[in-house]
Design a protein around this motif. Sequence first.
Motif, PDB file in Angstrom:
ATOM      1  N   VAL A   1      15.129  27.608   6.182  1.00 31.80           N
ATOM      2  CA  VAL A   1      13.788  27.121   6.502  1.00 31.80           C
ATOM      3  C   VAL A   1      12.932  27.129   5.239  1.00 31.80           C
ATOM      4  CG1 VAL A   1      11.717  27.529   7.873  1.00 31.80           C
ATOM      5  CG2 VAL A   1      13.979  27.966   8.860  1.00 31.80           C
ATOM      6  N   GLY A   2      12.314  25.985   4.949  1.00 33.65           N
ATOM      7  CA  GLY A   2      11.528  25.835   3.735  1.00 33.65           C
ATOM      8  C   GLY A   2      12.282  25.165   2.611  1.00 33.65           C
ATOM      9  N   GLY A   3      13.638  25.116   2.722  1.00 32.84           N
ATOM     10  CA  GLY A   3      14.436  24.448   1.706  1.00 32.84           C
ATOM     11  C   GLY A   3      14.361  22.935   1.848  1.00 32.84           C
ATOM     12  N   GLU A   4      14.753  22.237   0.795  1.00 33.78           N
ATOM     13  CA  GLU A   4      14.643  20.783   0.797  1.00 33.78           C
ATOM     14  C   GLU A   4      15.617  20.126   1.772  1.00 33.78           C
ATOM     15  OE1 GLU A   4      14.711  18.913  -3.000  1.00 33.78           O
ATOM     16  OE2 GLU A   4      13.478  20.436  -3.957  1.00 33.78           O
ATOM     17  N   ALA A   5      16.687  20.818   2.147  1.00 32.07           N
ATOM     18  CA  ALA A   5      17.666  20.253   3.075  1.00 32.07           C
ATOM     19  C   ALA A   5      17.509  20.786   4.495  1.00 32.07           C
ATOM     20  CB  ALA A   5      19.079  20.540   2.585  1.00 32.07           C
ATOM     21  N   SER A   6      16.474  21.554   4.746  1.00 35.26           N
ATOM     22  CA  SER A   6      16.265  22.120   6.075  1.00 35.26           C
ATOM     23  C   SER A   6      15.925  21.015   7.071  1.00 35.26           C
ATOM     24  CB  SER A   6      15.133  23.152   6.030  1.00 35.26           C
ATOM     25  OG  SER A   6      14.848  23.640   7.318  1.00 35.26           O
ATOM     26  N   GLY A   7      16.829  20.791   8.044  1.00 34.23           N
ATOM     27  CA  GLY A   7      16.605  19.751   9.044  1.00 34.23           C
ATOM     28  C   GLY A   7      16.792  18.347   8.537  1.00 34.23           C
ATOM     29  N   ARG A   8      17.249  18.186   7.293  1.00 33.73           N
ATOM     30  CA  ARG A   8      17.389  16.829   6.721  1.00 33.73           C
ATOM     31  C   ARG A   8      18.447  16.823   5.618  1.00 33.73           C
ATOM     32  NH1 ARG A   8      14.444  16.117   2.118  1.00 33.73           N
ATOM     33  NH2 ARG A   8      14.005  13.929   2.604  1.00 33.73           N
ATOM     34  N   ALA A   9      19.635  17.305   5.937  1.00 38.55           N
ATOM     35  CA  ALA A   9      20.671  17.461   4.916  1.00 38.55           C
ATOM     36  C   ALA A   9      21.098  16.121   4.327  1.00 38.55           C
ATOM     37  CB  ALA A   9      21.874  18.185   5.518  1.00 38.55           C
ATOM     38  N   LEU A  10      21.370  15.111   5.158  1.00 34.84           N
ATOM     39  CA  LEU A  10      21.792  13.814   4.636  1.00 34.84           C
ATOM     40  C   LEU A  10      20.665  13.123   3.866  1.00 34.84           C
ATOM     41  CD1 LEU A  10      23.988  12.449   7.570  1.00 34.84           C
ATOM     42  CD2 LEU A  10      24.746  13.085   5.275  1.00 34.84           C
ATOM     43  N   ALA A  11      19.423  13.349   4.282  1.00 29.53           N
ATOM     44  CA  ALA A  11      18.303  12.798   3.524  1.00 29.53           C
ATOM     45  C   ALA A  11      18.250  13.410   2.128  1.00 29.53           C
ATOM     46  CB  ALA A  11      16.997  13.055   4.275  1.00 29.53           C
ATOM     47  N   TYR A  12      18.595  14.690   2.012  1.00 28.75           N
ATOM     48  CA  TYR A  12      18.665  15.355   0.703  1.00 28.75           C
ATOM     49  C   TYR A  12      19.688  14.639  -0.182  1.00 28.75           C
ATOM     50  CZ  TYR A  12      19.526  19.093  -2.721  1.00 28.75           C
ATOM     51  OH  TYR A  12      19.688  19.811  -3.890  1.00 28.75           O
ATOM     52  N   ILE A  13      20.868  14.325   0.361  1.00 30.12           N
ATOM     53  CA  ILE A  13      21.901  13.614  -0.391  1.00 30.12           C
ATOM     54  C   ILE A  13      21.395  12.235  -0.810  1.00 30.12           C
ATOM     55  CG2 ILE A  13      24.224  12.627  -0.273  1.00 30.12           C
ATOM     56  CD1 ILE A  13      24.310  15.616  -0.325  1.00 30.12           C
ATOM     57  N   ALA A  14      20.728  11.534   0.118  1.00 24.34           N
ATOM     58  CA  ALA A  14      20.230  10.188  -0.174  1.00 24.34           C
ATOM     59  C   ALA A  14      19.235  10.198  -1.320  1.00 24.34           C
ATOM     60  CB  ALA A  14      19.602   9.589   1.086  1.00 24.34           C
ATOM     61  N   HIS A  15      18.295  11.136  -1.308  1.00 30.20           N
ATOM     62  CA  HIS A  15      17.301  11.214  -2.374  1.00 30.20           C
ATOM     63  C   HIS A  15      17.931  11.679  -3.683  1.00 30.20           C
ATOM     64  CE1 HIS A  15      13.400  10.450  -0.411  1.00 30.20           C
ATOM     65  NE2 HIS A  15      13.968  10.931   0.685  1.00 30.20           N
ATOM     66  N   HIS A  16      18.819  12.649  -3.599  1.00 33.29           N
ATOM     67  CA  HIS A  16      19.342  13.287  -4.802  1.00 33.29           C
ATOM     68  C   HIS A  16      20.297  12.369  -5.565  1.00 33.29           C
ATOM     69  CE1 HIS A  16      19.911  16.916  -7.216  1.00 33.29           C
ATOM     70  NE2 HIS A  16      21.215  16.612  -7.278  1.00 33.29           N
ATOM     71  N   TYR A  17      21.087  11.592  -4.856  1.00 38.77           N
ATOM     72  CA  TYR A  17      22.126  10.805  -5.525  1.00 38.77           C
ATOM     73  C   TYR A  17      21.854   9.299  -5.529  1.00 38.77           C
ATOM     74  CZ  TYR A  17      24.877  15.081  -5.487  1.00 38.77           C
ATOM     75  OH  TYR A  17      25.316  16.373  -5.703  1.00 38.77           O
ATOM     76  N   LEU A  18      20.916   8.825  -4.704  1.00 35.88           N
ATOM     77  CA  LEU A  18      20.634   7.389  -4.653  1.00 35.88           C
ATOM     78  C   LEU A  18      19.195   7.055  -5.021  1.00 35.88           C
ATOM     79  CD1 LEU A  18      22.613   6.608  -1.387  1.00 35.88           C
ATOM     80  CD2 LEU A  18      23.127   5.694  -3.634  1.00 35.88           C
ATOM     81  N   GLY A  19      18.402   8.068  -5.354  1.00 40.03           N
ATOM     82  CA  GLY A  19      17.037   7.840  -5.798  1.00 40.03           C
ATOM     83  C   GLY A  19      16.029   7.874  -4.659  1.00 40.03           C
ATOM     84  N   ASN A  20      14.772   8.058  -5.051  1.00 43.30           N
ATOM     85  CA  ASN A  20      13.723   8.199  -4.040  1.00 43.30           C
ATOM     86  C   ASN A  20      13.448   6.903  -3.285  1.00 43.30           C
ATOM     87  OD1 ASN A  20      13.346  10.913  -4.570  1.00 43.30           O
ATOM     88  ND2 ASN A  20      11.806  10.534  -6.168  1.00 43.30           N
ATOM     89  N   GLY A  21      13.730   5.747  -3.920  1.00 45.71           N
ATOM     90  CA  GLY A  21      13.531   4.483  -3.226  1.00 45.71           C
ATOM     91  C   GLY A  21      14.461   4.357  -2.030  1.00 45.71           C
ATOM     92  N   PHE A  22      15.768   4.519  -2.270  1.00 50.78           N
ATOM     93  CA  PHE A  22      16.726   4.478  -1.169  1.00 50.78           C
ATOM     94  C   PHE A  22      16.466   5.636  -0.208  1.00 50.78           C
ATOM     95  CE2 PHE A  22      20.664   5.664   0.926  1.00 50.78           C
ATOM     96  CZ  PHE A  22      21.147   4.437   1.371  1.00 50.78           C
ATOM     97  N   GLY A  23      16.138   6.794  -0.768  1.00 53.00           N
ATOM     98  CA  GLY A  23      15.879   7.959   0.074  1.00 53.00           C
ATOM     99  C   GLY A  23      14.718   7.729   1.023  1.00 53.00           C
ATOM    100  N   THR A  24      13.688   7.028   0.547  1.00 58.82           N
ATOM    101  CA  THR A  24      12.544   6.733   1.403  1.00 58.82           C
ATOM    102  C   THR A  24      12.929   5.756   2.514  1.00 58.82           C
ATOM    103  OG1 THR A  24      10.987   7.122  -0.406  1.00 58.82           O
ATOM    104  CG2 THR A  24      10.206   5.793   1.451  1.00 58.82           C
ATOM    105  N   VAL A  25      13.744   4.758   2.175  1.00 59.52           N
ATOM    106  CA  VAL A  25      14.238   3.838   3.207  1.00 59.52           C
ATOM    107  C   VAL A  25      15.044   4.616   4.247  1.00 59.52           C
ATOM    108  CG1 VAL A  25      15.756   1.872   3.661  1.00 59.52           C
ATOM    109  CG2 VAL A  25      14.250   1.854   1.668  1.00 59.52           C
ATOM    110  N   TYR A  26      15.872   5.553   3.771  1.00 58.49           N
ATOM    111  CA  TYR A  26      16.654   6.383   4.694  1.00 58.49           C
ATOM    112  C   TYR A  26      15.727   7.224   5.573  1.00 58.49           C
ATOM    113  CZ  TYR A  26      20.075   9.715   6.461  1.00 58.49           C
ATOM    114  OH  TYR A  26      20.863  10.473   7.284  1.00 58.49           O
TER     115      TYR A  26
END
Length: 647
Positions: A311-336
């Motif tokens: 709880v409070g971590g960047e992947a809390s409740g949004r693990a795949l979104a963390y992958i999307a932002h971290h490896y595909l950039g904030n633009g793709f991550g925002t679309v996700y």
Amino acid sequence: MARAVNSSNYYHRLMHWLLEEDQQAREAPYPKEQVPHQHAWWQVMCLTGVDYFSTLGYQPGIAALAAGALSPLATLILVLLTLFGALPIYRRVAAKSPHGEGSIAMLEHLLPWWQGKFFVLCLLGFVATDFIITITLSAADATAHIIENPWIPDFLHDQAIAITLVLIIVLGAVFLKGFQEAIGLAIFLVSTYLLLNLITIGVGMFQVFQHPTVVMDWQQALFASHSNPLAMLGMAVLLFPKLALGLSGFETGVVVMPLVQGRDSDTEKYPTGRIRNTRKLLTTAACIMSFFLLSSSVVTTLLIPAAEFKVGGEASGRALAYIAHHYLGNGFGTVYDLSTIAILWFAGASAMAGLLNIVPRYLPRYGMAPDWTRRTRPLVLVYTVIAFTVTILFRANVEAQGGAYATGVLVLMTSAAVAVTLSSRRHGTKRARTAFGAITLVFVYTTIVNIIERPEGIRIAGFFIATIVIMSLVSRVWRSTELRVEQVELDEMARQFVTAANQTTIRLIANRLNTGDIEEYYLKEREVREDNHIPASDPVLFLEVQISDASEFANTVRVKGVAVGAYRILRAESAAVPNAIAAILLYTRDQTGQIPHAYFGWVEGNPIQYLLRFILFGEGDIAVVTREVLRKAERNPELRPAIHVGG
């Protein structure tokens, strides 16, 4: 004075708007009877998928937090249970309830009388837990994707509860306006979301192949905690019940069966084409979800630091979104994020629609729902307030609500497994009985473990059960003196008796059937004529109503004419004697144009005892209750059948 008049007008306009006939009954995605529009099975799969597939938004994070490095292995067990446990169970449920009744309907008739009704009420409590927590948990996870997006202003990061409540308000507002069936929107949301997840997981797998050290690190973490593979497997078996959120969606898949297009040769009693296509729906959805569950678990466990899942971590409740932002950039991550927010919100809409259809399906038939529960808007307000309360109590925390959600899902799946197992005992082979029995034991184990480790789920379900039972009983008592008869049907002999009696004053003697011989009717007629001074020349009919199932509320009364010697008897069965007698008297009045007279004897005893007998057993002080039912059904005293009591 003018201000008071305006306030009164506003109040009446508000109540009219709340209680008016709206479009919900025609637009709901789970109609009870006739469906105006049916769709291909894969399109309906998308409608159920907004609930089922949306769990990918939070399931990988919850799995990693619960099982740690064992998350992929525990998820594999979950996938095996999905494909070889839940799927066979619900394929059988689809065949047994082709009109969208679901597993509850299969269990409804296993227990007779009031036991069956209370059993269904308890299951409805778990249904409420499942759907309400779907609304609040999905909204909370949508909020997590909003506030963790790097482009969101910092001041919103501490407003998780407020944002979640706003999402629930928007959801409620949509239903207050009128929810339209939107399979087209569901198709767009599901296809977009699955495509984005496929890209995200594919990129994650590529990163794993590019950096094989993450696999070695994962292996070291495994063996640091567990000495051998057997110990890992045993621990995974103990942990996988915490991942039960990934099993949601099967019950919804059966409930939406009326929307599935079948074949032209389908019959109303057994639509084989619809059943076959629903099985395709369930199988395809289970296979798609199994792939995404397993692959997402591997990617998120290997690539995300363990601390980020808390709880409070960047992947809390949004693990795949963390992958999307971290490896595909904030633009793709925002679309996700936007896609995830949309499908999670629409999952809440699916749950709300399910709730709005649960009450009309069962409670009115039991007489256990107030009149206003037949209207959509008051129910939407009630469910929205409940969702508000749950959100505040759990502080919009996804992981904290997981136990309650899993409890609702697992209890419903366990009940489905029990229903199918019992059905296979009557109509299945020994191998089928053994297989379904084993699956039932697995679901029972999973449910018990989940309840023990996360008791908040059973507490919430208990609250819903208690609320439903109390409201249902109060409603049943309050509505007990309604007419409660949908239709009166007379056979040919009974119709002849009534037609013959129409030549004079129509007199009916209420009689409790005992021996049914000539002497019984002779003594009863003599007693009634003496007590009420009925001329010997006036013919009489005997009216006998026997209790069928007092726990039922409304039914069709079928009257059979019987002749015993010279005595003419009208016999019927009903859930309540006074209500049936009142309905028959009104029917006789309407058919003949004469006011019938009914004759009863006095009863002796405690009036409270007779009141309870009427509520529970459909009997009691018949004369008094019959008159009250008639008084409520016919407001004009001059048109009301006459009740006479003597003895």
